[in-house]
Structures are given as structure tokens and as C-alpha cells.
Write an enzyme that holds these catalytic residues in place. Structure first.
Site, short mmCIF file in Angstrom:
data_model
loop_
_atom_site.label_atom_id
_atom_site.label_comp_id
_atom_site.label_asym_id
_atom_site.label_seq_id
_atom_site.Cartn_x
_atom_site.Cartn_y
_atom_site.Cartn_z
N SER A 149 -18.96 22.92 20.92
CA SER A 149 -19.95 21.90 20.58
C SER A 149 -19.29 20.81 19.76
O SER A 149 -18.30 21.06 19.04
CB SER A 149 -21.09 22.52 19.76
OG SER A 149 -21.94 21.51 19.23
N TYR A 162 -23.82 27.55 12.54
CA TYR A 162 -23.60 27.15 13.93
C TYR A 162 -22.36 26.28 14.04
O TYR A 162 -21.47 26.54 14.87
CB TYR A 162 -24.82 26.41 14.47
CG TYR A 162 -24.63 25.92 15.88
CD1 TYR A 162 -24.77 26.78 16.96
CD2 TYR A 162 -24.33 24.58 16.15
CE1 TYR A 162 -24.60 26.34 18.26
CE2 TYR A 162 -24.16 24.13 17.44
CZ TYR A 162 -24.30 25.02 18.50
OH TYR A 162 -24.12 24.56 19.79
#
Length: 266
Positions: A149, A162
Site C-alpha cells: 500500500s 496498517y
């Protein structure tokens, strides 16, 4: 069957029931894959729809339920490809998160970190380990693509755990690209916003529309990426077209990592 870079490929996609995972599975079938192993954690109905789309394009589809945080599940997912004698491409797409403001340090716990790392980092590692022999068994180097990501590059995203997990996944991509060469290539794709139901869970339609519009406005390309937009780049990284690419993290975020903001917002 379609003719393309994936002609006769055997493909494994984790987290393939919806969103990016489904788009990757479908695109590999579109490009001629022989078989696609479709992993899902919970929703079999959605996974069966992915399988239907794959079969409609002429590829075989095998569904395997499993949580990549569990090593035994990873080995069972890999075993679904054993009848084909090899794996040409493994897409480590399964992932999870917790939504929490980055400044609120009380909003996440140590267990939250462990839970996210178990899927986003350890799960990818375990899948590569489980698939290694089959990835090395084909006529060409096997290819692994990790779904990381932009959060792992810039420290943004749904929560600190995350972002940290995706940063760890990017680093692991480098480590394994060195360790597994020349028989296996390992790369990562780093999406930004992807327009999937995952981003709008629990939100009214108007709020989702606003998120989508803001995501597009905050990128130089003025685009909110779809799963298919990201899948095209992920599929490229595992294709023969990228046969000399390994240890790469490809940012596919419509340019949001450039820190772009419209002039009126500056």
C-alpha cells in the site's frame, strides 16, 4: 481461451472473493491462465462469483477457504495447485486493517498490531514458503506479487498498525527478492485509494461519494482507482513482460504519493 502473457499459467490469488483479488483473478484468466486458485477467508458466495467469472473466460478455478495467518491454511491453499505441477504466479492479496486516527495512540492496542501483522506480513511470508517448491518447478522463474500500500511508503492510511504492516511487507519483498533469486521473482504493488465496498463499510452512500470525489481530487491524475486499474499493474509484475524485474515496489496511486493538492487547497 484468451491469448496473452498468462497463456497456460497456474495462478494463486489470496483474498480473491471481491475487490482487487477478484480483479486480479479475472485478469489472469482473461490473459490466458490455465488455472486460478481462489482463496477466500469468509465469504464463499462472493468467491464462487469470482470462480464463475474466471471459468467464463476459459480457465479452471479452484476455491480454497483459509486464513493466511494460519500456516496450515497456507499449505492447504498451495496444495490446491499441486495437480498442475507448478505455480507460475502467486498474488499475496489477502489483507486486513483497523480504522483508527493516527494521533489517537489509545485507539489501537498491541494486539491490533499483532493481528494485522499476522495477516498482512506473516501471512504473505507463509504463503511464499508454502508455495516455494511449486514456484520453482515451472519452466520460468515463479513470480510473487505482494499487495502492499502507499500507506507503507508514506505512513498514511487507515491506522498506524496498517501503515506499519505494509511498510514491513515492502521490506520483506526486498529481503525475499534477494533470497529467492534466481528461481523466484518477488515484487510488490502499492495502491492508494481503491474504489471498492471495503472503503465504504458502514457509511451512507453520500459519504462514500464524498470519499471517492476527494480521493480523485487529491491526485495529479484526478482519478479514483478501480480494482481493475490496480490489477493491471499487479498482473504485469507477475507476467513475462516484467521478467527482469524483482525487488520492486510499484506505486499505483494516480500520483497521490507526490503530495499533490489542487491549487485552491494550497
Amino acid at each position: 481461451m484468451a491469448q496473452g502473457d498468462y497463456q497456460d499459467f497456474v495462478v494463486v490469488v489470496t483474498g480473491a472473493s471481491t475487490g482487487l483479488g477478484r480483479a486480479i483473478a479475472v485478469e489472469t484468466a482473461r490473459q490466458g491462465a490455465r488455472a486460478v486458485v481462489i482463496n477466500y477467508a469468509h465469504n464463499r458466495e462472493d468467491a464462487e462469483e469470482t470462480a464463475r467469472l474466471v471459468r467464463d473466460l476459459g480457465a479452471e478455478a479452484a476455491l480454497v477457504q483459509g486464513d493466511v495467518a494460519r500456516d496450515e491454511d497456507c499449505r492447504r491453499i498451495a496444495a490446491a495447485a499441486e495437480p498442475y505441477g507448478r505455480i507460475d504466479a502467486l498474488f499475496n492479496n489477502a489483507g486486513t486493517t483497523k480504522f483508527a486516527g493516527h494521533a489517537d495512540l489509545e485507539a489501537v492496542t498491541g494486539q491490533d498490531f499483532l493481528d494485522l501483522y499476522a495477516v498482512n506480513v506473516v501471512g504473505a511470508y507463509q504463503m511464499i514458503r508454502a508455495c516455494r517448491a511449486l514456484l520453482e518447478a515451472g519452466p520460468r522463474p515463479g513470480a510473487v506479487v505482494n499487495t502492499a500500500s502507499i500507506a507503507g511508503v508514506t505512513g498514511i492510511g487507515s491506522s498506524v498498525p496498517y501503515a506499519a504492516s505494509k511498510g514491513a511487507l515492502n521490506t520483506m519483498t526486498l529481503s525475499l527478492a534477494r533470497a529467492l533469486a534466481p528461481k523466484i521473482r518477488v515484487n510488490a504493488v502499492c495502491p492508494g485509494f481503491i474504489d471498492t465496498p471495503w472503503f465504504g463499510k458502514g457509511l451512507p452512500g453520500a459519504a462514500v461519494d464524498k470519499i471517492r470525489a476527494n480521493a480523485a481530487a487529491g491526485t495529479p491524475l484526478q482519478a479514483a482507482s478501480t480494482p481493475e486499474d490496480i490489477a493491471a499493474s499487479a498482473v504485469f509484475l507477475a507476467s513475462p513482460a516484467s521478467r527482469h524485474v524483482t525487488g520492486e515496489t510499484l506505486l499505483v496511486d494516480a500520483g497521490s504519493h507526490l503530495g499533490f493538492a489542487p491549487l485552491v487547497a494550497r
